[in-house]
Scaffold this motif. Structure first.
Motif, PDB file in Angstrom:
ATOM      1  N   ASP A  77      36.164   4.350  37.945  1.00  0.00           N
ATOM      2  CA  ASP A  77      35.984   4.366  39.400  1.00  0.00           C
ATOM      3  C   ASP A  77      37.238   4.774  40.178  1.00  0.00           C
ATOM      4  N   MET A  78      38.367   4.963  39.504  1.00  0.00           N
ATOM      5  CA  MET A  78      39.609   5.379  40.162  1.00  0.00           C
ATOM      6  C   MET A  78      39.990   6.777  39.704  1.00  0.00           C
ATOM      7  N   SER A  79      40.004   7.741  40.613  1.00  0.00           N
ATOM      8  CA  SER A  79      40.340   9.113  40.215  1.00  0.00           C
ATOM      9  C   SER A  79      41.782   9.252  39.703  1.00  0.00           C
ATOM     10  N   PRO A  80      42.779   8.520  40.227  1.00  0.00           N
ATOM     11  CA  PRO A  80      44.126   8.638  39.644  1.00  0.00           C
ATOM     12  C   PRO A  80      44.164   8.194  38.182  1.00  0.00           C
ATOM     13  N   CYS A  81      43.467   7.103  37.867  1.00  0.00           N
ATOM     14  CA  CYS A  81      43.415   6.637  36.482  1.00  0.00           C
ATOM     15  C   CYS A  81      42.687   7.653  35.607  1.00  0.00           C
ATOM     16  N   LEU A  82      41.633   8.247  36.150  1.00  0.00           N
ATOM     17  CA  LEU A  82      40.852   9.210  35.371  1.00  0.00           C
ATOM     18  C   LEU A  82      41.688  10.441  35.018  1.00  0.00           C
ATOM     19  N   LEU A  83      42.501  10.910  35.951  1.00  0.00           N
ATOM     20  CA  LEU A  83      43.361  12.057  35.660  1.00  0.00           C
ATOM     21  C   LEU A  83      44.329  11.720  34.539  1.00  0.00           C
ATOM     22  N   ARG A  84      44.917  10.557  34.596  1.00  0.00           N
ATOM     23  CA  ARG A  84      45.821  10.099  33.531  1.00  0.00           C
ATOM     24  C   ARG A  84      45.065  10.014  32.200  1.00  0.00           C
ATOM     25  N   THR A  88      45.807  11.927  28.512  1.00  0.00           N
ATOM     26  CA  THR A  88      46.353  11.147  27.400  1.00  0.00           C
ATOM     27  C   THR A  88      45.340  10.704  26.351  1.00  0.00           C
ATOM     28  N   LEU A  89      44.055  10.647  26.684  1.00  0.00           N
ATOM     29  CA  LEU A  89      43.073  10.099  25.748  1.00  0.00           C
ATOM     30  C   LEU A  89      42.427  11.180  24.880  1.00  0.00           C
ATOM     31  N   SER A  90      41.652  10.746  23.920  1.00  0.00           N
ATOM     32  CA  SER A  90      41.009  11.637  22.953  1.00  0.00           C
ATOM     33  C   SER A  90      40.097  12.658  23.628  1.00  0.00           C
ATOM     34  N   SER A  91      40.106  13.867  23.103  1.00  0.00           N
ATOM     35  CA  SER A  91      39.236  14.923  23.631  1.00  0.00           C
ATOM     36  C   SER A  91      37.770  14.668  23.291  1.00  0.00           C
ATOM     37  N   GLU A  92      37.516  13.701  22.421  1.00  0.00           N
ATOM     38  CA  GLU A  92      36.140  13.347  22.080  1.00  0.00           C
ATOM     39  C   GLU A  92      35.448  12.598  23.215  1.00  0.00           C
ATOM     40  N   LEU A  93      36.227  11.991  24.092  1.00  0.00           N
ATOM     41  CA  LEU A  93      35.665  11.216  25.192  1.00  0.00           C
ATOM     42  C   LEU A  93      35.188  12.123  26.315  1.00  0.00           C
ATOM     43  N   ASP A  94      34.018  11.826  26.841  1.00  0.00           N
ATOM     44  CA  ASP A  94      33.422  12.576  27.949  1.00  0.00           C
ATOM     45  C   ASP A  94      33.719  11.794  29.227  1.00  0.00           C
ATOM     46  N   ILE A 121      36.077  11.452  55.067  1.00  0.00           N
ATOM     47  CA  ILE A 121      36.388  11.388  53.641  1.00  0.00           C
ATOM     48  C   ILE A 121      37.853  11.756  53.419  1.00  0.00           C
ATOM     49  N   HIS A 122      38.385  11.293  52.305  1.00  0.00           N
ATOM     50  CA  HIS A 122      39.767  11.619  51.926  1.00  0.00           C
ATOM     51  C   HIS A 122      39.801  11.973  50.448  1.00  0.00           C
ATOM     52  N   THR A 123      40.317  13.154  50.143  1.00  0.00           N
ATOM     53  CA  THR A 123      40.485  13.581  48.756  1.00  0.00           C
ATOM     54  C   THR A 123      41.851  13.132  48.266  1.00  0.00           C
ATOM     55  N   THR A 124      41.886  12.352  47.207  1.00  0.00           N
ATOM     56  CA  THR A 124      43.152  11.855  46.681  1.00  0.00           C
ATOM     57  C   THR A 124      43.951  12.979  46.035  1.00  0.00           C
ATOM     58  N   CYS A 125      45.235  12.721  45.792  1.00  0.00           N
ATOM     59  CA  CYS A 125      46.085  13.724  45.139  1.00  0.00           C
ATOM     60  C   CYS A 125      45.544  14.072  43.756  1.00  0.00           C
ATOM     61  N   SER A 126      45.095  13.052  43.022  1.00  0.00           N
ATOM     62  CA  SER A 126      44.573  13.295  41.678  1.00  0.00           C
ATOM     63  C   SER A 126      43.286  14.118  41.731  1.00  0.00           C
ATOM     64  N   SER A 127      42.433  13.849  42.699  1.00  0.00           N
ATOM     65  CA  SER A 127      41.202  14.635  42.842  1.00  0.00           C
ATOM     66  C   SER A 127      41.527  16.079  43.206  1.00  0.00           C
ATOM     67  N   THR A 128      42.548  16.258  44.036  1.00  0.00           N
ATOM     68  CA  THR A 128      42.976  17.610  44.395  1.00  0.00           C
ATOM     69  C   THR A 128      43.463  18.361  43.159  1.00  0.00           C
ATOM     70  N   LYS A 129      44.233  17.678  42.311  1.00  0.00           N
ATOM     71  CA  LYS A 129      44.728  18.303  41.075  1.00  0.00           C
ATOM     72  C   LYS A 129      43.569  18.687  40.155  1.00  0.00           C
ATOM     73  N   MET A 130      42.486  17.919  40.215  1.00  0.00           N
ATOM     74  CA  MET A 130      41.324  18.220  39.379  1.00  0.00           C
ATOM     75  C   MET A 130      40.353  19.188  40.050  1.00  0.00           C
ATOM     76  N   GLY A 131      40.701  19.641  41.272  1.00  0.00           N
ATOM     77  CA  GLY A 131      39.884  20.625  41.974  1.00  0.00           C
ATOM     78  C   GLY A 131      38.576  20.073  42.510  1.00  0.00           C
ATOM     79  N   LEU A 132      38.597  18.836  42.993  1.00  0.00           N
ATOM     80  CA  LEU A 132      37.360  18.169  43.388  1.00  0.00           C
ATOM     81  C   LEU A 132      37.158  18.044  44.902  1.00  0.00           C
TER      82      LEU A 132
END
Length: 227
Positions: A77-84, A88-94, A121-132
């Motif tokens: 539920d947190m886009s900054p955590c999701l970007l991290r 860092t996590l396995s490519s097997e994870l969706d 609405i506000h697009t976070t920095c991490s969401s911006t990096k992910m192009g969202l």
């Protein structure tokens, strides 16, 4: 992270997210040892690289087990955590943050009906990096008649957790926000609990996760529902 005063009687983000996912027909599985899991960014960003990597590895193993090695999608539920996590996590994870997950899975499961509301609405920095940016706007426009995107507001200045210890950063970054919001804007939405704290402090309205808006604007498809 718990609720702020502006939430009123509303449930927490975790409770609301689970409620929404179950409404969409998902069986929600939490990884084992959830209270001890972390993406590691809180450590890594302060120079504790080894500890940050260790927490990322712990999370990786827990999510691989919970998802049956990537068989099931993982929602964060947190886009900054999701970007991290993507870094860092396995490519097997969706892996998904709220906006991409909602756009991919919800239209076939829930009926969206625009609310007669004006929101921001506000697009976070991490969401911006992910192009969202455009995808957050798309979700918001599926849910509300009018969506405001303040022109002069980029990074909210909360910077992870530094808004707690250096509030002047947040105050400076969001100085233009209040004057860019029309008086009749009812509330604001984003995808990061910490960013939403700062946005609420300096906007005069309550900012919450986009899942609150989606839950309010959606209904379960039923036989004859659209007749």
């Amino acid at each position: 992270m718990g609720k702020s005063v502006d939430y009123g009687k509303e449930m927490t983000v975790v409770e609301k997210t689970r409620q929404l996912l179950e409404k969409a027909g998902f069986n929600v599985v939490f990884p084992e040892g959830l209270k001890n899991l972390c993406c590691g960014m809180a450590f890594d960003s302060k120079g504790f690289k080894e500890q940050g990597l260790r927490k990322a590895r712990e999370l990786d193993q827990a999510l691989l087990k919970a998802s049956q090695n990537g068989k099931y999608p993982v929602y964060c539920d947190m886009s900054p955590c999701l970007l991290r996590m993507k870094e860092t996590l396995s490519s097997e994870l969706d892996l998904y943050e709220p906006v991409e997950f909602i756009l991919k899975y919800f239209p076939d499961r829930l009926h969206f009906k625009k609310l007669n509301k004006k929101i921001a609405i506000h697009t976070t920095c991490s969401s911006t990096k992910m192009g969202l940016e455009s995808k957050l706007l798309q979700v918001a426009q599926m849910c509300a008649e009018e969506v405001i995107v303040p022109d002069e507001v980029g990074c909210c200045g909360w910077a992870g957790d530094r808004g707690f210890t250096h509030p002047e950063l947040n105050a400076s970054a969001l100085k233009p926000l209040r004057r860019q919001l029309p008086d009749d804007v009812e509330c604001g939405y984003s995808t990061s609990r910490t960013c939403e704290i700062g946005l609420s402090l300096h906007s005069g309205i309550s900012y919450k996760s986009i899942v609150y808006l989606v839950d309010e604007a959606t209904q379960i498809y039923k036989k004859g529902f659209l007749d």
